[in-house]
Scaffold this motif. Sequence first.
Motif, PDB file in Angstrom:
ATOM      1  N   ALA A 171     -30.435  29.390 -47.489  1.00 53.82           N
ATOM      2  CA  ALA A 171     -29.362  30.304 -47.052  1.00 53.82           C
ATOM      3  C   ALA A 171     -28.152  29.503 -46.606  1.00 53.82           C
ATOM      4  N   GLY A 172     -28.411  28.429 -45.863  1.00 50.26           N
ATOM      5  CA  GLY A 172     -27.308  27.577 -45.414  1.00 50.26           C
ATOM      6  C   GLY A 172     -26.575  26.931 -46.574  1.00 50.26           C
ATOM      7  N   ALA A 189     -26.303  28.147 -49.665  1.00 47.24           N
ATOM      8  CA  ALA A 189     -25.490  29.171 -50.333  1.00 47.24           C
ATOM      9  C   ALA A 189     -24.236  29.467 -49.507  1.00 47.24           C
ATOM     10  N   LEU A 190     -24.408  29.565 -48.205  1.00 43.62           N
ATOM     11  CA  LEU A 190     -23.272  29.836 -47.318  1.00 43.62           C
ATOM     12  C   LEU A 190     -22.235  28.725 -47.408  1.00 43.62           C
ATOM     13  N   CYS A 242     -21.808  26.521 -49.790  1.00 44.90           N
ATOM     14  CA  CYS A 242     -21.218  26.456 -51.128  1.00 44.90           C
ATOM     15  C   CYS A 242     -20.103  27.486 -51.261  1.00 44.90           C
TER      16      CYS A 242
END
Lengths: 447, 437
Positions: free
Chosen positions: B30-31, B33-34, B36
């Motif tokens: 999740a981190g 993706a965030l 990016c």
Amino acid sequence: MVDQPPVLQPEPPKAGEHPVPLLMQPPPPPPEELHGIQTASEAIKAILGLVAIFGLAYLAGHPRVQAIEEKLRISQVMTAGLPFVLLGALAHLRQIGILSENVLWEVRPLLALGLGWIGFSIGFRFNAKMVESLPAASTRISVFTAAVPFISVLAACSLMLVWAEHWPANAIFFRDAMILATAGAMTAYSAPRLLEARGASGNTVDRITSIVELDQLAGVFGLMLVAAYFRPQGALVSWQLPGTAWLFLTIGMGATVGGVIYAALSRVEGGPEFSLLVLGSICFVSGMASFLRLSPLVVCFIVGIILVNLPGGPKDQIREALTRMERPIYLLFLLVAGSLWDARQWQGWVLMLLFVGTRLLGKWLGVVLAERRTAAGLTQEERRSLIFSPIGALSIAIVVNAQDLYPDATVSWMVTAVIGGAILTEIIVQASSRSGEITDPAPWGVS
Amino acid sequence: MRFLIVLVLAGLMQAAKSFGPAPGVGSSPAGTALACGYLLLSAFFAGSIFKSLGLPRLTGYLFTGIIVGPRVLGLVSDPMVGNLRIFNGIATALIALTAGVELDLQSMKPLLKTIGWLSAVAVLGTIGLLTGAVFLSRDLLPFMTHLTLVQAIAISVVLGVTMVAQSPAVVVALHSEMQSDGPLTRTILGVVVMSDLVVIILFAIVSSVAKSLLGSGTDAFRTAGALAWEVLGSLAIGALVGVILAVYLRYVKGSSALFVTAAAFLIAEIGQRVDLDPLLVALAAGVLIRNATRHGERLQHEIEVSSLPVYVVFFAVTGATVHINELLIVGIPAMALVLTRAAGFYGLGWLATSIAKAPETVRRNAGFGLMPQAGLALALALLFVKTFPHFGAEGSALVLGVVAMNEMVAPVLYRWALVRSGEAGQSKAVTEAVPAH
């Protein structure tokens, strides 16, 4: 004599142990038995395996292969992208080892992106004009064809799950049943295309399309409620709020970020820069939602609705960017989702039969009630299409999202039930259809 | 408005990060993706602001990475940056593919003399200057004080070779952004590509010699074998990849952007794991497609379509890994070396181009094109640490300081040089429907 737990009872978590959601897991430790060249071999195997998978995807889109699919009457299954789910599951098997735990962890951000993309694509369809132009009859029919199967799946699966899970009264069985019911209430977008292939009239196809789109709305709304009222607990979250507050937070986050993205996208004309911004926006929103343990699908859905309904704005460019990038992102999502699917638990397959059966029953009852209560005047084609309705990408996305939000043992049963149910339902739909397949199936994707 | 968007995004990012109290949460998918998504948006708008100020976009991307990275604001944490390094490989391969596709050997024949002289005089000469500068300042460098004279010379040579490394990535990105074409553009591209090869080979040789002088012991045959595999093997595999790409482009008529990106990913990931140089592999593939097939233009277009998000994240991540804190420690020696390097490239570049009787625009501006520095120098700095574990960290800190300064300043200078030379906007792509960058 101490009562033994029933055979179906899953392993409850050990005291003080909180299972970690998929998108929040730290990297797995490197396998001890692999060193140097073996690690290189593992990586090369994974990469070449992925290349082979994509090669298959390319071949599947080849006209000759599509012609064979039509002859074998499996083109709808292929169009839905379900083979990619199976490929992902196969690739993750230890014996094959293409998508090992290490490799899977590297590509897992694609899960958040895929969920966000699906939510955004669906939300972007709901513009105010479209909603206003929907015939009142379609809306009423949709209420029945979504609500009745929702209730039937919820009731039946609740009964099975409350017996199977047998945990202290924390309503987890109800959460799981709601997830299944939400996934089962919807109809896939392939339903109107199938009608079209059978030569149905334009009005019929349009009517079914509008009902399907309203069903999607119900599905997202259901997921929003589940994600808000059944919050993950433990060390990964620092805010403890009541469910309704999370509901408002979800909507507020989607609206706020949607506004920011609207401003951002309005600054660029088009082309690669615009695609970059769309990709970056969905990545950012879905990552943020996952970080906050909200559903990226729901939050991006709200962002999509905001963008399509704000005045002006680059709607055509967004639509173009969505169309251009949808296929690869969707396929990658299905691949990763398939690799996370644990099909070994037979409880999931039992639940699948119950899920498919009660869904079909609910759809049939919904159609009957819709005809009686609304005087809708459904044609035979429409009735058949609404009863024998395929399960689509959004249903799979909902259970995959749930699998991330709630890393409990039972949620993997839901995944099996829905993915297996989607395949079984496709077979039932094909068996019930009178005429041939669609001659020109749309590319794999959400729409 | 763009600045406001950047500020709002920063606020949202900070809000998101404040949510999860568990340490290491940033390393989660999740981190990633965030981070990016955040870097894509923020760096893009920062680049756009920098462009409006007359500076290169990629300086904006780098600047964003520096500011939001772990060493300044910390909006993007170290684990997030680490997880995004996958973009480095893909970007390097795409850039090398682009560089290869632009190397039309037929049209570059008239420039070969200039390229040769620039590589020999400017690049090798600057290695000499940097070696001398490091050697003369060895009393100021704690890690060199205990070395004998011969050892100090050897280490100075290694550092000189490391610090001379240029950046095809920055050069190609600037050419693309400025849509430049002409003798200066093509000459610089040829020189940085050739000197990349020369620096890799030289580094392997001088570091082996230095290791043996320091008593670490090294197997010369093994080193030579590894080097031969890295260079010759990369070129051979690259030619094979070029053939595969050419076949694909011939038989698949639709958009091939995804395939090209996947090929770049493959080159980067597999290449690293079998000790090939992904840059050389992709370069060879691009050169083959341009010079032996008719698909050069099409490949160039497909790369343009797919590469922008990769480049933005790549340069932002590069910025986020700039060691600002070490720059503060080694600031003065690093500044001296930056100036030495710049003077060497400019002065010796002028000399080399004069000998080669290059056009006036090339003589006046070639030195600026050699100044940008990024990935290769960083990679060599890491290799320096591994090769000389006792003092490698301190030595690489000096290199990283030099690279940090060059990353921020050199693109601006080269952009100015391209504009001054009149070659900005001269690319054929201007006549096609390419959106404004």
